[in-house]
Design a protein around this motif. Sequence first.
Motif, PDB file in Angstrom:
ATOM      1  N   UNK A 104       0.869  -1.301   0.137  1.00 54.04           N
ATOM      2  CA  UNK A 104       0.151   0.058   0.009  1.00 54.04           C
ATOM      3  C   UNK A 104       0.921   1.278  -0.014  1.00 54.04           C
ATOM      4  N   UNK A 105       0.173   2.340   0.271  1.00 55.75           N
ATOM      5  CA  UNK A 105       1.162   3.633   0.065  1.00 55.75           C
ATOM      6  C   UNK A 105       1.669   3.908   1.553  1.00 55.75           C
ATOM      7  N   UNK A 106       2.457   3.028   1.808  1.00 56.05           N
ATOM      8  CA  UNK A 106       3.186   3.051   3.376  1.00 56.05           C
ATOM      9  C   UNK A 106       4.373   3.863   3.273  1.00 56.05           C
ATOM     10  N   UNK A 107       4.610   4.864   2.434  1.00 53.77           N
ATOM     11  CA  UNK A 107       5.824   5.593   2.201  1.00 53.77           C
ATOM     12  C   UNK A 107       5.613   7.275   2.549  1.00 53.77           C
ATOM     13  N   UNK A 108       6.717   7.808   3.138  1.00 55.21           N
ATOM     14  CA  UNK A 108       6.407   9.203   3.405  1.00 55.21           C
ATOM     15  C   UNK A 108       7.887   9.737   3.624  1.00 55.21           C
ATOM     16  N   UNK A 109       7.774  10.945   3.350  1.00 56.80           N
ATOM     17  CA  UNK A 109       8.998  11.871   3.412  1.00 56.80           C
ATOM     18  C   UNK A 109       9.115  12.855   4.706  1.00 56.80           C
ATOM     19  N   UNK A 110      10.461  12.896   5.024  1.00 57.25           N
ATOM     20  CA  UNK A 110      10.840  13.873   6.173  1.00 57.25           C
ATOM     21  C   UNK A 110      11.725  14.908   5.122  1.00 57.25           C
ATOM     22  N   UNK A 111      11.423  16.190   4.743  1.00 59.47           N
ATOM     23  CA  UNK A 111      12.384  16.786   4.014  1.00 59.47           C
ATOM     24  C   UNK A 111      12.626  18.146   4.850  1.00 59.47           C
ATOM     25  N   UNK A 112      13.904  18.589   4.860  1.00 56.06           N
ATOM     26  CA  UNK A 112      14.247  19.822   5.484  1.00 56.06           C
ATOM     27  C   UNK A 112      15.471  20.232   5.190  1.00 56.06           C
ATOM     28  N   UNK A 113      15.827  21.403   5.406  1.00 56.44           N
ATOM     29  CA  UNK A 113      17.170  22.109   5.120  1.00 56.44           C
ATOM     30  C   UNK A 113      18.351  21.333   5.786  1.00 56.44           C
ATOM     31  N   UNK A 191      17.119  -9.580  -6.468  1.00 54.49           N
ATOM     32  CA  UNK A 191      17.200  -8.916  -5.169  1.00 54.49           C
ATOM     33  C   UNK A 191      16.011  -8.334  -4.490  1.00 54.49           C
ATOM     34  N   UNK A 192      15.110  -7.807  -5.428  1.00 56.43           N
ATOM     35  CA  UNK A 192      13.998  -7.197  -5.013  1.00 56.43           C
ATOM     36  C   UNK A 192      13.091  -8.102  -4.561  1.00 56.43           C
ATOM     37  N   UNK A 193      12.927  -9.297  -4.849  1.00 59.47           N
ATOM     38  CA  UNK A 193      12.223 -10.438  -4.223  1.00 59.47           C
ATOM     39  C   UNK A 193      12.995 -10.850  -2.778  1.00 59.47           C
ATOM     40  N   UNK A 194      14.164 -10.991  -2.742  1.00 61.71           N
ATOM     41  CA  UNK A 194      15.019 -11.377  -1.607  1.00 61.71           C
ATOM     42  C   UNK A 194      14.877 -10.347  -0.576  1.00 61.71           C
ATOM     43  N   UNK A 195      14.934  -8.928  -0.708  1.00 64.69           N
ATOM     44  CA  UNK A 195      15.049  -8.029   0.112  1.00 64.69           C
ATOM     45  C   UNK A 195      13.438  -7.710   0.552  1.00 64.69           C
ATOM     46  N   UNK A 207      14.193   3.415   7.018  1.00 65.42           N
ATOM     47  CA  UNK A 207      14.474   4.966   6.747  1.00 65.42           C
ATOM     48  C   UNK A 207      15.792   4.825   5.607  1.00 65.42           C
ATOM     49  N   UNK A 208      15.476   5.529   4.643  1.00 69.15           N
ATOM     50  CA  UNK A 208      16.310   5.759   3.629  1.00 69.15           C
ATOM     51  C   UNK A 208      16.808   7.262   3.428  1.00 69.15           C
ATOM     52  N   UNK A 209      18.130   7.477   4.127  1.00 69.54           N
ATOM     53  CA  UNK A 209      18.572   8.873   4.350  1.00 69.54           C
ATOM     54  C   UNK A 209      19.176   9.270   2.956  1.00 69.54           C
ATOM     55  N   UNK A 210      19.514  10.481   2.852  1.00 71.32           N
ATOM     56  CA  UNK A 210      20.345  11.302   1.541  1.00 71.32           C
ATOM     57  C   UNK A 210      19.555  11.069   0.403  1.00 71.32           C
ATOM     58  N   UNK A 222      14.422   5.075 -11.295  1.00 70.95           N
ATOM     59  CA  UNK A 222      14.580   3.675 -11.139  1.00 70.95           C
ATOM     60  C   UNK A 222      14.529   3.296  -9.725  1.00 70.95           C
ATOM     61  N   UNK A 223      15.482   4.204  -8.902  1.00 71.84           N
ATOM     62  CA  UNK A 223      15.511   3.852  -7.553  1.00 71.84           C
ATOM     63  C   UNK A 223      14.171   3.983  -6.723  1.00 71.84           C
ATOM     64  N   UNK A 224      13.362   4.863  -7.017  1.00 70.75           N
ATOM     65  CA  UNK A 224      12.168   5.283  -6.512  1.00 70.75           C
ATOM     66  C   UNK A 224      11.170   4.217  -6.956  1.00 70.75           C
ATOM     67  N   UNK A 225      11.393   3.689  -8.149  1.00 70.82           N
ATOM     68  CA  UNK A 225      10.394   2.628  -8.404  1.00 70.82           C
ATOM     69  C   UNK A 225      10.618   1.247  -7.739  1.00 70.82           C
ATOM     70  N   UNK A 226      11.928   1.113  -7.418  1.00 63.36           N
ATOM     71  CA  UNK A 226      12.414  -0.241  -6.731  1.00 63.36           C
ATOM     72  C   UNK A 226      11.634   0.059  -5.202  1.00 63.36           C
ATOM     73  N   UNK A 227      11.961   1.106  -4.959  1.00 65.88           N
ATOM     74  CA  UNK A 227      11.289   1.279  -3.303  1.00 65.88           C
ATOM     75  C   UNK A 227       9.870   1.182  -3.322  1.00 65.88           C
ATOM     76  N   UNK A 228       9.152   1.573  -4.254  1.00 64.61           N
ATOM     77  CA  UNK A 228       7.793   1.488  -4.415  1.00 64.61           C
ATOM     78  C   UNK A 228       7.294  -0.050  -4.550  1.00 64.61           C
TER      79      UNK A 228
END
Length: 416
Positions: A104-113, A191-195, A207-210, A222-228
């Motif tokens: 589901x849509x279980x992702x969110x961001x923490x964005x700041x300076x 790896x997507x299946x393994x992870x 938590x994915x930083x940076x 591509x990376x965002x698609x993998x996370x999704x």
Amino acid sequence: MNDISNLIYELPKMKAGEELKSALEYIPHYDENIRMENDAMRLMELNELYNIYLPSEMSLEIYSKLYLAMLRSLQKKGTKLAIQQKNENFKAIQQSNYSGIIGGSDSFTIIGASGIGKSSAISRAISLITENRIIEVQNPYVKIIPCLISQCPFDCSAKGLLLEILRKVDELIGSKYYENALRARATTDMLIGNVSQVSLNHIGLLVVDEIQNICNNKSGNSLVAVLTQLINNSGISICMVGTPESSSFFEQAMQLARRSLGLHYSNMPYDNYFKEFCKTVFRFQYVKQRTELTDAVIEWLYEHSNGIISIVISLVHDAQEIAILNKKEILNIDTLNEAYKKRLNMLHDYLNPSIVINRQTSRHKKHKCLVEPCKIGILEADDKNSIVELAKIAKRQELDFLELLKERFSVTEVNV
């Protein structure tokens, strides 16, 4: 014997209000007698400044967001859907054909300076939520990491991120997922299946930083698609942490924007929290001559830090370090200015406060005053520094009107 269906009860009770503030706060021990010790001892103890943590509203919001996201992930483990998803992931590893059942849509961001304390707030919140321990469930026996922190690769390599997640899981629970993936020469699809399977079994919140690394890299999408896909196949919550430049990337398309809803923070305003933080930091003096914090110094710190907490710490730390090394042994505007000019010169172009408090301590550009003395005399006598007359002088002599205005009036600049 604890059961996986009762996993959420393994988490510490959620805190709020003053109890939460007190739990998040950390102020190191400070002995006044340290100021009389030798230079080496004082310089080493000076590093305690970097350990100070005073929770802000941002800290409280981040704690609540992380706790609830982690709770939502753990509630899914052991359910019928989770078991079905495990079976699908096992098949998909062989066929590279993934289908999300539990996701589901279980992702969110923490964005700041940069420098406002995002990473510190996340670290403090996670240590409080998880109590720095791994949850062990007996029925069935499994080790669960409540929160795993990884970092977005500089080259946005999806394979690199997936392998790093496996490596960190192995490090924490003693498994061999990373070693097995390398031995099998697993492709990104495998790896997507393994992870996904490992996340479903062993991870609560990822938590994915940076995450701002995705902005200027062709592999970002591509990376965002993998996370999704990871969210859909594992059911875990994923928190992406980054600087404001990542916002423009997520705003490109609806599917990206939907995945990036969350918390957004800008530089700290000049408010009671900032003043209280400065007072706390200023208590930690390691120079021999102690000084009291004044409103003028607080204003100076805000103007020269742009409300960025990490820069305030650096200024106070470096000013004292310089004062000890050159035997001035005092923390004041002079030593702070010296630290700003010598140690923070590479940041000068970035420190542009949204509000500049025009006081005696404010920075002024050095310029040659070309206003004719007789004209100033007429202006003061006739109209008491009339703004209109001052504008005429500035225009006639081709001077900076704002600089002239600052010399005669208290001016507050606001960026619009």
